[in-house]
Write an enzyme that holds these catalytic residues in place. Structure first.
Site, PDB file in Angstrom:
ATOM      1  N   CYS A   1      27.876 146.253  34.555  1.00 21.91           N
ATOM      2  CA  CYS A   1      27.248 145.304  34.770  1.00 21.91           C
ATOM      3  C   CYS A   1      27.799 144.595  36.208  1.00 21.91           C
ATOM      4  O   CYS A   1      27.125 143.813  36.760  1.00 21.91           O
ATOM      5  CB  CYS A   1      27.397 144.156  33.743  1.00 21.91           C
ATOM      6  SG  CYS A   1      26.812 144.733  32.210  1.00 21.91           S
TER       7      CYS A   1
ATOM      8  N   HIS B   1      27.804 136.391  35.584  1.00 19.57           N
ATOM      9  CA  HIS B   1      26.924 137.392  35.198  1.00 19.57           C
ATOM     10  C   HIS B   1      26.632 136.703  33.809  1.00 19.57           C
ATOM     11  O   HIS B   1      27.321 136.074  33.035  1.00 19.57           O
ATOM     12  CB  HIS B   1      27.953 138.621  34.646  1.00 19.57           C
ATOM     13  CG  HIS B   1      27.469 139.532  33.738  1.00 19.57           C
ATOM     14  ND1 HIS B   1      26.266 139.918  34.045  1.00 19.57           N
ATOM     15  CD2 HIS B   1      27.806 140.339  32.619  1.00 19.57           C
ATOM     16  CE1 HIS B   1      25.999 141.097  33.317  1.00 19.57           C
ATOM     17  NE2 HIS B   1      27.055 141.113  32.340  1.00 19.57           N
TER      18      HIS B   1
ATOM     19  N   ASN C   1      20.620 140.094  28.676  1.00 24.10           N
ATOM     20  CA  ASN C   1      21.620 140.635  29.962  1.00 24.10           C
ATOM     21  C   ASN C   1      20.970 141.899  30.735  1.00 24.10           C
ATOM     22  O   ASN C   1      20.613 142.812  29.947  1.00 24.10           O
ATOM     23  CB  ASN C   1      22.719 140.949  28.951  1.00 24.10           C
ATOM     24  CG  ASN C   1      23.750 141.787  29.950  1.00 24.10           C
ATOM     25  OD1 ASN C   1      23.531 141.879  30.852  1.00 24.10           O
ATOM     26  ND2 ASN C   1      24.899 142.198  29.204  1.00 24.10           N
TER      27      ASN C   1
HETATM   28  N1  ACO Z   1      21.029 139.368  13.971  1.00 27.14           N
HETATM   29  C1  ACO Z   1      21.722 138.919  12.871  1.00 27.14           C
HETATM   30  N2  ACO Z   1      22.756 139.322  12.633  1.00 27.14           N
HETATM   31  C2  ACO Z   1      23.621 139.926  13.743  1.00 27.14           C
HETATM   32  C3  ACO Z   1      22.945 140.582  14.750  1.00 27.14           C
HETATM   33  C4  ACO Z   1      21.753 140.221  15.152  1.00 27.14           C
HETATM   34  N3  ACO Z   1      20.832 140.554  16.140  1.00 27.14           N
HETATM   35  N4  ACO Z   1      23.938 141.265  15.402  1.00 27.14           N
HETATM   36  C5  ACO Z   1      24.919 141.175  14.717  1.00 27.14           C
HETATM   37  N5  ACO Z   1      24.824 140.620  13.653  1.00 27.14           N
HETATM   38  C6  ACO Z   1      25.708 140.388  12.478  1.00 27.14           C
HETATM   39  C7  ACO Z   1      26.782 141.432  12.523  1.00 27.14           C
HETATM   40  O1  ACO Z   1      26.389 142.668  11.764  1.00 27.14           O
HETATM   41  C8  ACO Z   1      27.934 140.566  11.890  1.00 27.14           C
HETATM   42  O2  ACO Z   1      27.706 140.855  10.412  1.00 27.14           O
HETATM   43  P1  ACO Z   1      28.778 140.970   9.364  1.00 27.14           P
HETATM   44  O3  ACO Z   1      29.999 139.843   9.485  1.00 27.14           O
HETATM   45  O4  ACO Z   1      28.360 140.857   8.160  1.00 27.14           O
HETATM   46  O5  ACO Z   1      29.448 142.308   9.759  1.00 27.14           O
HETATM   47  C9  ACO Z   1      27.800 139.566  12.112  1.00 27.14           C
HETATM   48  O6  ACO Z   1      26.425 139.107  12.614  1.00 27.14           O
HETATM   49  C10 ACO Z   1      28.815 139.164  13.590  1.00 27.14           C
HETATM   50  O7  ACO Z   1      28.840 137.885  13.760  1.00 27.14           O
HETATM   51  P2  ACO Z   1      29.651 137.343  14.831  1.00 27.14           P
HETATM   52  O8  ACO Z   1      31.111 138.082  14.900  1.00 27.14           O
HETATM   53  O9  ACO Z   1      30.056 135.905  14.429  1.00 27.14           O
HETATM   54  O10 ACO Z   1      28.883 137.329  15.862  1.00 27.14           O
HETATM   55  P3  ACO Z   1      29.559 136.848  17.384  1.00 27.14           P
HETATM   56  O11 ACO Z   1      29.616 135.458  17.446  1.00 27.14           O
HETATM   57  O12 ACO Z   1      30.780 137.838  17.688  1.00 27.14           O
HETATM   58  O13 ACO Z   1      28.304 137.344  18.241  1.00 27.14           O
HETATM   59  C11 ACO Z   1      27.773 138.995  20.021  1.00 27.14           C
HETATM   60  C12 ACO Z   1      28.078 138.857  18.364  1.00 27.14           C
HETATM   61  C13 ACO Z   1      26.447 138.077  20.503  1.00 27.14           C
HETATM   62  C14 ACO Z   1      27.409 140.412  20.110  1.00 27.14           C
HETATM   63  C15 ACO Z   1      29.130 138.498  20.821  1.00 27.14           C
HETATM   64  O14 ACO Z   1      30.010 138.875  20.151  1.00 27.14           O
HETATM   65  C16 ACO Z   1      29.108 138.975  22.213  1.00 27.14           C
HETATM   66  O15 ACO Z   1      28.199 138.360  23.001  1.00 27.14           O
HETATM   67  N6  ACO Z   1      29.726 139.721  22.729  1.00 27.14           N
HETATM   68  C17 ACO Z   1      29.824 140.153  23.957  1.00 27.14           C
HETATM   69  C18 ACO Z   1      28.582 140.657  24.483  1.00 27.14           C
HETATM   70  C19 ACO Z   1      28.325 142.173  24.653  1.00 27.14           C
HETATM   71  O16 ACO Z   1      28.803 142.886  23.965  1.00 27.14           O
HETATM   72  N7  ACO Z   1      27.317 142.314  25.635  1.00 27.14           N
HETATM   73  C20 ACO Z   1      27.053 143.286  26.249  1.00 27.14           C
HETATM   74  C21 ACO Z   1      28.244 143.683  27.230  1.00 27.14           C
HETATM   75  S1  ACO Z   1      27.442 144.548  28.253  1.00 27.14           S
HETATM   76  C22 ACO Z   1      27.931 143.680  29.728  1.00 27.14           C
HETATM   77  O17 ACO Z   1      27.419 142.872  29.843  1.00 27.14           O
HETATM   78  C23 ACO Z   1      29.138 144.251  30.352  1.00 27.14           C
END
Ligand code: ACO
Length: 385
Positions: free
Chosen positions: A119, A257, A287
């Protein structure tokens, strides 16, 4: 000039900018037709409402964005000395994407290179092109940030499928005696954490394991990425500003970003900038990886958020985990000199139709590849992962 006088410094001014977003839209509601997810979860966790999906190859998006950036600069393609395309999942590896861009534009004089730091690729490309201009190697450069992850997307994995969109942005740099363009940057990488953001199935490592190309799976530790992204972007921002004796109070606009609204807010809080001085468009496009910063920059200009002479801060992170922040001094001009008539081919499908076609194709491919992977696994006597 006498012998004691140093030669005048060369800077790399940003004189043109352009973007290309494919027209087909995927809403959170569209995603909820095939994933166990809903609008409220996606909006509250990411700030995303919709994203774009491309009906054409990435090279077409790059061609349109680049032609718009050149027209905006009033520069002919033939005048380009360098094309840098920043991208993670380009159309091809060999020949590279930037050689295709050179051919499409007719920029026959230009040297070309692809930069892949995920990214952050556009910003690493901006550093590269700026350095080559400052050292006199080239005079005029095109820097592109482009990404269309949709053909490789793990569409039935809700952890990642909701996060990404396709798009492209580009800028034209030119040597200038005025102190414009990049003032300072800080580049870095948390290599020890590289496995927390992992796209499997693209690269020789996987071919060695008997996994056919394009048999992708996306494995992200979202919470750990979130934490490292905030720390890396905030630290890079402070260090880049300090290199020029600047503080966050000197920054007119932060153009970060766009991976998650909450990451943007957390970085803003850590560096101490008021949200009114942070540009956000993640709700519109999700993203777009390497494309997010240049597209956000173009939209900030279109919305009148970049004033002549403004100081901008561009923090980002990406797979690797690479991170960086760039301090940019804008020039006098904030409006395009001209427009381009290069356009994308018309799109006759909805975003959901395109995604469902990709899902069907992916499912056929994965079914066909499974016996091959199993055979390779048995032959090699090791797990094919
Ligand atoms: N819809 C509903 N539920 C979901 C979804 C979805 N699309 N995706 C995940 N969940 C669930 C998971 O299964 C998990 O459930 P569980 O607790 O029963 O196992 C739960 O939601 C996770 O909830 P949280 O941990 O509270 O989610 P969080 O607040 O961490 O948000 C997210 C997740 C959006 C991925 C966040 O961690 C994030 O933005 N992380 C970084 C972003 C990322 O990885 N971006 C890509 C990077 S690439 C780049 O830009 C470099």
């Amino acid at each position: 000039m006498t012998h004691s006088e140093a030669p005048a410094a060369i800077h790399a001014a940003i004189i043109g900018w352009g973007k290309c977003l494919p027209p087909a839209v995927i809403t959170n509601g569209d995603l909820a037709t095939f994933l166990e997810t809903d609008d409220a979860w996606i909006v509250s966790r990411t700030g995303m409402q919709e994203r774009r999906i491309s009906h054409v190859p990435l090279g077409d998006l790059i061609h349109v964005a680049a032609a718009r950036a050149l027209a905006c600069a009033g520069v002919e393609a033939a005048a380009l000395d360098l094309i840098v395309v920043g991208s993670t999942l380009g159309d091809e590896i060999c020949p590279n994407v930037s050689s295709g861009t050179q051919k499409r534009l007719g920029a026959t004089k230009a040297a070309v290179m692809d930069v892949n730091t995920a990214c952050t690729s556009f910003l690493y490309g901006l550093s590269t092109a700026t350095a080559l201009i400052r050292t006199g190697v080239v005079r005029t450069a095109l820097v592109v940030g482009a990404e269309a992850p949709s053909p490789y997307m793990d569409w039935d994995n809700r952890n990642v499928a909701v996060l990404f969109g396709d798009g492209c942005g580009a800028v034209v740099l030119q040597a200038s005696p005025r102190e414009e363009g990049l003032l300072a940057e800080r580049l870095g990488c948390y290599g020890d954490a590289r496995s927390i953001l992992d796209i499997r199935g693209v690269g020789a490592r996987y071919a060695n394991q008997g996994i056919p190309g394009g048999y992708t799976s996306w494995n992200f530790d979202g919470q750990e990425i979130f934490r490292k992204a905030v720390v890396g972007m905030a630290q890079a921002s402070q260090e880049a500003l300090a290199k020029r004796g600047l503080t966050i109070g000197d920054v007119d606009l932060v153009v970060p970003h766009q991976a998650n609204r909450r990451i943007i807010d957390a970085v803003g809080k850590r560096v101490g900038v008021d949200p009114s001085r942070v540009f956000v468009n993640v709700h519109r496009y999700g993203n777009m990886s390497a494309a997010t910063v240049p597209v956000a920059l173009v939209e900030a200009l279109e919305e009148g958020r970049v004033k002549p002479g403004a100081t901008l801060l561009l923090p980002a992170f990406g797979g690797g985990l690479t991170w960086c922040a760039h301090v940019v001094r804008w020039g006098r001009r904030v409006t395009p000199l001209g427009t381009s008539d290069v356009e994308l081919a018309p799109c006759d499908r909805t975003g959901l139709e395109i995604v469902n076609d990709l899902r069907a194709r992916r499912s056929i491919y994965h079914r066909a590849a499974a016996p091959f992977i199993e055979a390779a696994h048995q032959l090699l006597g090791e797990p094919a992962s």
